[in-house]
Design an enzyme around this catalytic site. Structure first.
Site, mmCIF file in Angstrom:
data_model
loop_
_atom_site.group_PDB
_atom_site.id
_atom_site.type_symbol
_atom_site.label_atom_id
_atom_site.label_comp_id
_atom_site.label_asym_id
_atom_site.label_seq_id
_atom_site.Cartn_x
_atom_site.Cartn_y
_atom_site.Cartn_z
ATOM 1 N N ARG A 1 -13.345 54.245 18.436
ATOM 2 C CA ARG A 1 -12.674 55.420 19.005
ATOM 3 C C ARG A 1 -13.538 55.960 20.143
ATOM 4 O O ARG A 1 -14.573 56.577 19.905
ATOM 5 C CB ARG A 1 -12.476 56.512 17.950
ATOM 6 C CG ARG A 1 -12.004 57.855 18.566
ATOM 7 C CD ARG A 1 -11.548 58.862 17.526
ATOM 8 N NE ARG A 1 -12.556 59.142 16.519
ATOM 9 C CZ ARG A 1 -13.373 60.218 16.526
ATOM 10 N NH1 ARG A 1 -13.287 61.112 17.488
ATOM 11 N NH2 ARG A 1 -14.256 60.380 15.563
ATOM 12 N N CYS B 1 -13.961 58.623 22.430
ATOM 13 C CA CYS B 1 -13.540 60.022 22.435
ATOM 14 C C CYS B 1 -14.047 60.623 23.747
ATOM 15 O O CYS B 1 -15.244 60.865 23.907
ATOM 16 C CB CYS B 1 -14.180 60.696 21.216
ATOM 17 S SG CYS B 1 -13.745 62.409 21.014
ATOM 18 N N ASP C 1 -14.505 54.805 13.909
ATOM 19 C CA ASP C 1 -13.352 55.069 13.039
ATOM 20 C C ASP C 1 -12.023 54.855 13.768
ATOM 21 O O ASP C 1 -11.011 55.469 13.427
ATOM 22 C CB ASP C 1 -13.423 56.492 12.479
ATOM 23 C CG ASP C 1 -13.497 57.544 13.589
ATOM 24 O OD1 ASP C 1 -13.287 57.189 14.766
ATOM 25 O OD2 ASP C 1 -13.766 58.714 13.280
ATOM 26 N N HIS D 1 -18.141 60.186 23.723
ATOM 27 C CA HIS D 1 -18.861 59.426 22.704
ATOM 28 C C HIS D 1 -17.955 58.348 22.138
ATOM 29 O O HIS D 1 -16.727 58.426 22.257
ATOM 30 C CB HIS D 1 -19.338 60.353 21.581
ATOM 31 C CG HIS D 1 -20.387 61.333 22.022
ATOM 32 N ND1 HIS D 1 -20.067 62.542 22.595
ATOM 33 C CD2 HIS D 1 -21.742 61.259 21.991
ATOM 34 C CE1 HIS D 1 -21.202 63.179 22.900
ATOM 35 N NE2 HIS D 1 -22.226 62.428 22.539
ATOM 36 N N HIS E 1 -21.474 61.494 32.335
ATOM 37 C CA HIS E 1 -21.176 61.578 30.906
ATOM 38 C C HIS E 1 -19.666 61.612 30.705
ATOM 39 O O HIS E 1 -18.969 62.430 31.315
ATOM 40 C CB HIS E 1 -21.796 62.852 30.327
ATOM 41 C CG HIS E 1 -21.381 63.146 28.922
ATOM 42 N ND1 HIS E 1 -21.926 62.485 27.839
ATOM 43 C CD2 HIS E 1 -20.465 64.008 28.415
ATOM 44 C CE1 HIS E 1 -21.368 62.954 26.723
ATOM 45 N NE2 HIS E 1 -20.472 63.877 27.044
ATOM 46 N N CYS F 1 -8.108 64.085 17.196
ATOM 47 C CA CYS F 1 -9.427 64.716 17.288
ATOM 48 C C CYS F 1 -9.493 65.801 18.362
ATOM 49 O O CYS F 1 -10.439 66.579 18.406
ATOM 50 C CB CYS F 1 -10.518 63.674 17.519
ATOM 51 S SG CYS F 1 -10.603 63.035 19.195
#
Ligand code: FE
Length: 133
Positions: A120, A122, A112, A108, A105, A69
């Site tokens: 996941r 990410c 999947d 996310h 932060h 990704c």
């Protein structure tokens, strides 16, 4: 509080002083680094990924995997170390992941990922510092 961690800044001005511009944009302003730009995307070393904002240990390299990704991806995390928040920005419904200690932060989480969790995580490279084992 864990005494090995530095004290958290009192306000955003202090965060700005402590963090680089890019760290501030991601950690404090929910920014996202460009795909495949981060220093940890292809990292395969054994170690621990800690919060770039406060040093909290977040992700173990054993849970890192190649998701394709463009951001470092992990399939597991200690739930005490993070908080999840609903993020409806950019016309999407996503689950934001933030550091439970400093509120920074991180990225996310998506559904999947690989077994055994199917998650996941990410995460922006810039939100993480790597500590080699
Ligand atoms: Fe943190």
């Amino acid at each position: 509080m864990d005494s090995s961690r530095p004290d958290l800044p009192d306000d955003e001005a202090e965060w700005r002083e402590r963090l680089s511009e890019e760290e501030y944009r991601v950690l404090r302003e929910q920014g996202t680094e460009p795909r495949f730009s981060g220093e940890h995307v292809d990292r395969t070393d054994d170690g621990t990924y800690v919060c770039a904002g406060c040093g909290t240990e977040l992700f173990d390299s054993e849970t890192k995997y190649e998701s394709g990704c463009g951001w470092p991806s992990f399939y597991d995390v200690d739930d005490d170390r993070i908080e999840k928040r609903t993020d409806t920005s950019l016309g999407m419904q996503r689950t934001e992941v933030v550091c439970a200690n400093c509120g920074g932060h991180l990225g996310h989480v998506f559904e999947d990922g690989p077994e055994p969790t199917g998650k996941r995580y990410c995460i922006n490279s810039v939100a993480l510092d790597f500590e080699e084992e």
